[in-house]
Design a protein around this motif. Sequence first.
Motif, PDB file in Angstrom:
ATOM      1  N   THR A 120      -3.573   4.614  14.737  1.00 21.21           N
ATOM      2  CA  THR A 120      -2.614   4.255  13.692  1.00 21.21           C
ATOM      3  C   THR A 120      -3.332   3.651  12.500  1.00 21.21           C
ATOM      4  OG1 THR A 120      -0.934   3.824  15.389  1.00 21.21           O
ATOM      5  CG2 THR A 120      -0.508   2.959  13.198  1.00 21.21           C
ATOM      6  N   MET A 121      -4.283   2.759  12.750  1.00 19.43           N
ATOM      7  CA  MET A 121      -5.073   2.165  11.667  1.00 19.43           C
ATOM      8  C   MET A 121      -5.783   3.248  10.852  1.00 19.43           C
ATOM      9  SD  MET A 121      -7.047  -1.289  12.915  1.00 19.43           S
ATOM     10  CE  MET A 121      -6.990  -1.104  14.682  1.00 19.43           C
ATOM     11  N   LEU A 122      -6.397   4.184  11.559  1.00 19.24           N
ATOM     12  CA  LEU A 122      -7.204   5.194  10.889  1.00 19.24           C
ATOM     13  C   LEU A 122      -6.366   6.167  10.076  1.00 19.24           C
ATOM     14  CD1 LEU A 122      -9.811   5.943  13.708  1.00 19.24           C
ATOM     15  CD2 LEU A 122      -9.972   4.307  11.827  1.00 19.24           C
ATOM     16  N   CYS A 123      -5.055   6.220  10.354  1.00 16.63           N
ATOM     17  CA  CYS A 123      -4.171   7.139   9.639  1.00 16.63           C
ATOM     18  C   CYS A 123      -3.302   6.454   8.587  1.00 16.63           C
ATOM     19  CB  CYS A 123      -3.273   7.884  10.629  1.00 16.63           C
ATOM     20  SG  CYS A 123      -4.122   9.123  11.630  1.00 16.63           S
ATOM     21  N   GLN A 124      -3.514   5.176   8.319  1.00 24.48           N
ATOM     22  CA  GLN A 124      -2.679   4.482   7.346  1.00 24.48           C
ATOM     23  C   GLN A 124      -2.801   5.130   5.964  1.00 24.48           C
ATOM     24  OE1 GLN A 124      -0.389   1.629   8.110  1.00 24.48           O
ATOM     25  NE2 GLN A 124      -0.808   3.022   9.808  1.00 24.48           N
ATOM     26  N   ASN A 125      -1.655   5.389   5.349  1.00 20.95           N
ATOM     27  CA  ASN A 125      -1.661   6.045   4.040  1.00 20.95           C
ATOM     28  C   ASN A 125      -0.282   5.915   3.413  1.00 20.95           C
ATOM     29  OD1 ASN A 125      -2.884   7.693   1.951  1.00 20.95           O
ATOM     30  ND2 ASN A 125      -4.151   8.580   3.586  1.00 20.95           N
ATOM     31  N   HIS A 126      -0.205   6.254   2.129  1.00 24.48           N
ATOM     32  CA  HIS A 126       1.086   6.238   1.449  1.00 24.48           C
ATOM     33  C   HIS A 126       1.724   7.621   1.438  1.00 24.48           C
ATOM     34  CE1 HIS A 126      -2.224   6.746  -1.422  1.00 24.48           C
ATOM     35  NE2 HIS A 126      -1.431   7.507  -2.140  1.00 24.48           N
ATOM     36  N   MET A 142       0.819  -1.212   0.000  1.00 27.22           N
ATOM     37  CA  MET A 142       0.000   0.000   0.000  1.00 27.22           C
ATOM     38  C   MET A 142       0.854   1.264   0.000  1.00 27.22           C
ATOM     39  SD  MET A 142      -3.161  -0.973  -0.208  1.00 27.22           S
ATOM     40  CE  MET A 142      -4.282   0.235   0.481  1.00 27.22           C
ATOM     41  N   ASP A 143       2.124   1.126  -0.387  1.00 30.18           N
ATOM     42  CA  ASP A 143       2.960   2.303  -0.546  1.00 30.18           C
ATOM     43  C   ASP A 143       2.706   2.931  -1.911  1.00 30.18           C
ATOM     44  OD1 ASP A 143       4.039   0.123  -1.839  1.00 30.18           O
ATOM     45  OD2 ASP A 143       6.090   0.466  -1.190  1.00 30.18           O
ATOM     46  N   ALA A 144       3.271   4.092  -2.132  1.00 26.80           N
ATOM     47  CA  ALA A 144       3.020   4.813  -3.384  1.00 26.80           C
ATOM     48  C   ALA A 144       3.614   4.088  -4.582  1.00 26.80           C
ATOM     49  CB  ALA A 144       3.591   6.229  -3.282  1.00 26.80           C
ATOM     50  N   GLU A 145       4.771   3.461  -4.392  1.00 27.54           N
ATOM     51  CA  GLU A 145       5.454   2.816  -5.514  1.00 27.54           C
ATOM     52  C   GLU A 145       4.897   1.429  -5.817  1.00 27.54           C
ATOM     53  OE1 GLU A 145       6.998   3.917  -2.722  1.00 27.54           O
ATOM     54  OE2 GLU A 145       7.614   5.871  -3.533  1.00 27.54           O
ATOM     55  N   GLY A 146       4.421   0.736  -4.804  1.00 31.18           N
ATOM     56  CA  GLY A 146       4.062  -0.663  -4.982  1.00 31.18           C
ATOM     57  C   GLY A 146       2.613  -0.935  -5.356  1.00 31.18           C
ATOM     58  N   GLN A 147       1.735   0.054  -5.213  1.00 35.80           N
ATOM     59  CA  GLN A 147       0.307  -0.188  -5.450  1.00 35.80           C
ATOM     60  C   GLN A 147      -0.247   0.764  -6.509  1.00 35.80           C
ATOM     61  OE1 GLN A 147      -2.630  -1.888  -5.981  1.00 35.80           O
ATOM     62  NE2 GLN A 147      -1.885  -2.766  -4.027  1.00 35.80           N
ATOM     63  N   LYS A 148      -0.923   0.181  -7.516  1.00 37.06           N
ATOM     64  CA  LYS A 148      -1.487   1.023  -8.576  1.00 37.06           C
ATOM     65  C   LYS A 148      -2.962   1.350  -8.346  1.00 37.06           C
ATOM     66  CE  LYS A 148      -2.125  -3.055 -11.544  1.00 37.06           C
ATOM     67  NZ  LYS A 148      -1.713  -3.708 -12.801  1.00 37.06           N
ATOM     68  N   ASN A 149      -3.619   0.647  -7.405  1.00 40.48           N
ATOM     69  CA  ASN A 149      -5.014   0.977  -7.093  1.00 40.48           C
ATOM     70  C   ASN A 149      -5.264   0.752  -5.601  1.00 40.48           C
ATOM     71  OD1 ASN A 149      -7.888   1.197  -6.919  1.00 40.48           O
ATOM     72  ND2 ASN A 149      -8.012   0.760  -9.105  1.00 40.48           N
ATOM     73  N   HIS A 150      -4.927   1.762  -4.809  1.00 42.06           N
ATOM     74  CA  HIS A 150      -5.092   1.652  -3.358  1.00 42.06           C
ATOM     75  C   HIS A 150      -6.544   1.411  -2.955  1.00 42.06           C
ATOM     76  CE1 HIS A 150      -1.234   3.866  -3.632  1.00 42.06           C
ATOM     77  NE2 HIS A 150      -0.938   3.186  -2.541  1.00 42.06           N
ATOM     78  N   LEU A 151      -7.478   2.072  -3.635  1.00 43.29           N
ATOM     79  CA  LEU A 151      -8.875   2.007  -3.202  1.00 43.29           C
ATOM     80  C   LEU A 151      -9.457   0.608  -3.406  1.00 43.29           C
ATOM     81  CD1 LEU A 151     -10.179   5.478  -4.459  1.00 43.29           C
ATOM     82  CD2 LEU A 151      -8.938   4.890  -2.357  1.00 43.29           C
ATOM     83  N   ASN A 176       1.918   0.668   9.235  1.00 43.28           N
ATOM     84  CA  ASN A 176       3.152   1.416   8.966  1.00 43.28           C
ATOM     85  C   ASN A 176       4.185   0.619   8.172  1.00 43.28           C
ATOM     86  OD1 ASN A 176       2.052   3.571  10.324  1.00 43.28           O
ATOM     87  ND2 ASN A 176       3.292   3.344  12.161  1.00 43.28           N
ATOM     88  N   TYR A 177       3.800  -0.525   7.657  1.00 44.42           N
ATOM     89  CA  TYR A 177       4.694  -1.290   6.785  1.00 44.42           C
ATOM     90  C   TYR A 177       4.265  -1.047   5.332  1.00 44.42           C
ATOM     91  CZ  TYR A 177       7.040  -5.122   4.404  1.00 44.42           C
ATOM     92  OH  TYR A 177       7.811  -5.858   3.536  1.00 44.42           O
ATOM     93  N   ARG A 178       5.092  -0.373   4.582  1.00 44.06           N
ATOM     94  CA  ARG A 178       4.831  -0.058   3.175  1.00 44.06           C
ATOM     95  C   ARG A 178       3.436   0.549   2.993  1.00 44.06           C
ATOM     96  NH1 ARG A 178       6.661  -4.717  -0.905  1.00 44.06           N
ATOM     97  NH2 ARG A 178       6.037  -3.037  -2.335  1.00 44.06           N
ATOM     98  N   GLY A 179       3.158   1.581   3.784  1.00 41.09           N
ATOM     99  CA  GLY A 179       1.909   2.324   3.626  1.00 41.09           C
ATOM    100  C   GLY A 179       0.689   1.662   4.221  1.00 41.09           C
ATOM    101  N   GLY A 180       0.882   0.656   5.065  1.00 42.35           N
ATOM    102  CA  GLY A 180      -0.255  -0.046   5.659  1.00 42.35           C
ATOM    103  C   GLY A 180      -0.719  -1.194   4.792  1.00 42.35           C
ATOM    104  N   SER A 181       0.200  -2.092   4.466  1.00 43.63           N
ATOM    105  CA  SER A 181      -0.091  -3.202   3.549  1.00 43.63           C
ATOM    106  C   SER A 181      -0.977  -4.256   4.201  1.00 43.63           C
ATOM    107  CB  SER A 181       1.222  -3.840   3.091  1.00 43.63           C
ATOM    108  OG  SER A 181       2.030  -2.894   2.427  1.00 43.63           O
ATOM    109  N   PHE A 182      -1.510  -5.125   3.354  1.00 43.63           N
ATOM    110  CA  PHE A 182      -2.368  -6.225   3.814  1.00 43.63           C
ATOM    111  C   PHE A 182      -1.717  -7.558   3.474  1.00 43.63           C
ATOM    112  CE2 PHE A 182      -5.305  -2.712   2.825  1.00 43.63           C
ATOM    113  CZ  PHE A 182      -5.879  -2.534   4.079  1.00 43.63           C
TER     114      PHE A 182
END
Length: 418
Positions: free
Chosen positions: A315-321, A23-32, A53-59
Amino acid sequence: MLFSIFLMLFALQVSASSILIPMDAEGQKNHLKAYGITYWVLTKQQKVQWLLNYRGGSFLLPDGELIRKECQIRGVSFEVLSDAQRQGILESISSPSQNQEAVVLEKAPKVAVYSPKGNPPWDDAVTMVLTYAEIPYVTVYDEEVLDDKLVLYDWLHLHHEDFTGQYGKFYGAYRVAPWYIEQKQEAEALAAKLGYSKVSEEKRAVALKIRKYVIGGGFMFAMCSATDSFDIALSASDGVDICEPMFDGDPSDANYQSKLNFNKTFAFKDFTLERNPMRYEFSSIDMTPKRGNIPKESDYFSLMDFSAKWDPIPTMLCQNHTALVKGFMGQTTSFERREIKSNVLILGENKLNEEARYIHGIKGKGFFTFYGGHDPEDYQHRVGDPKTELELHPTSPGYRLILNNVLFPAAQKKKQKT
């Protein structure tokens, strides 16, 4: 030779135990749509780990051919991890030196959107992003709320709604507009049908039912005018008439400002109501009129940094890239910090103007989040403007904050430390 190749392929297949949705800016092309994939996996009774907080809040998802195909169909970037890779990530996250945490998501929350029947002359950012992310929801309104149907849902959204009975304070600009006249008539008819003599009384009863829902353990998410109008309705819930004659047919109570009860509100205190019916404003809570020094080009708000291990909820509510989110306006754009209760967390703020944009709190056994503004990708959405096409904004940081809140009820509940 062929047997060796088969063994190699088999070993790779066995070791590929997980799917990482970065979910980082470089690794994900469709966050939504990535949130939609996560929600879809939860509907299959499979657990997911949210890597805060790992790569923009990854799953971190279980591996499976169906999940891989679904990611490909929806255009969501993913990586296949071996057992060793997965274990290495989780071990790194668990280190006390890392401000990261792995939170287990257990089940898909049941989502309800509070919205009137028909087609209001504005769009709802939450319903748009739920539709785009392919997360199902049910629409409810006053009848369902007053009939105690909210207990069926884990998450409730309120958007551009007026719980004060003043019809959105549109009187000054739109009182002769056909849509305004029609909606006023419909609201009056619904109130009468439900046994109330005034719309303001009926909306107050709805606000109190929603308050009860949250205290009982529900999660309420509100945007735009639903944020402050909800608390205003609660502050006047002891029977204080704050409506002028053009709204409810009789005068407001004398000195009604002094009769407000801030003990009943969720987020705000000591606010002053706007008495002028011609002014498109509810109270001093909203900072829209105080934003003259913020040009559109530099209108951003920053997300606060919390400890993932000690404060997983904010922290969950603020996850972002990105920690810097593009600002946007609404009837209620942002909140006056001095009028926010001390037990409410500020998750996002515009430091330049000393305004809160994104806040969160606990009420009883439940939670609430208030998010200022109307549409994260439409800076100044006006009545009648075309809706936002989210296909053009698949990585929107502002819309990601909405979806963080949608997934939050799926998490294993851990007591907040601060």
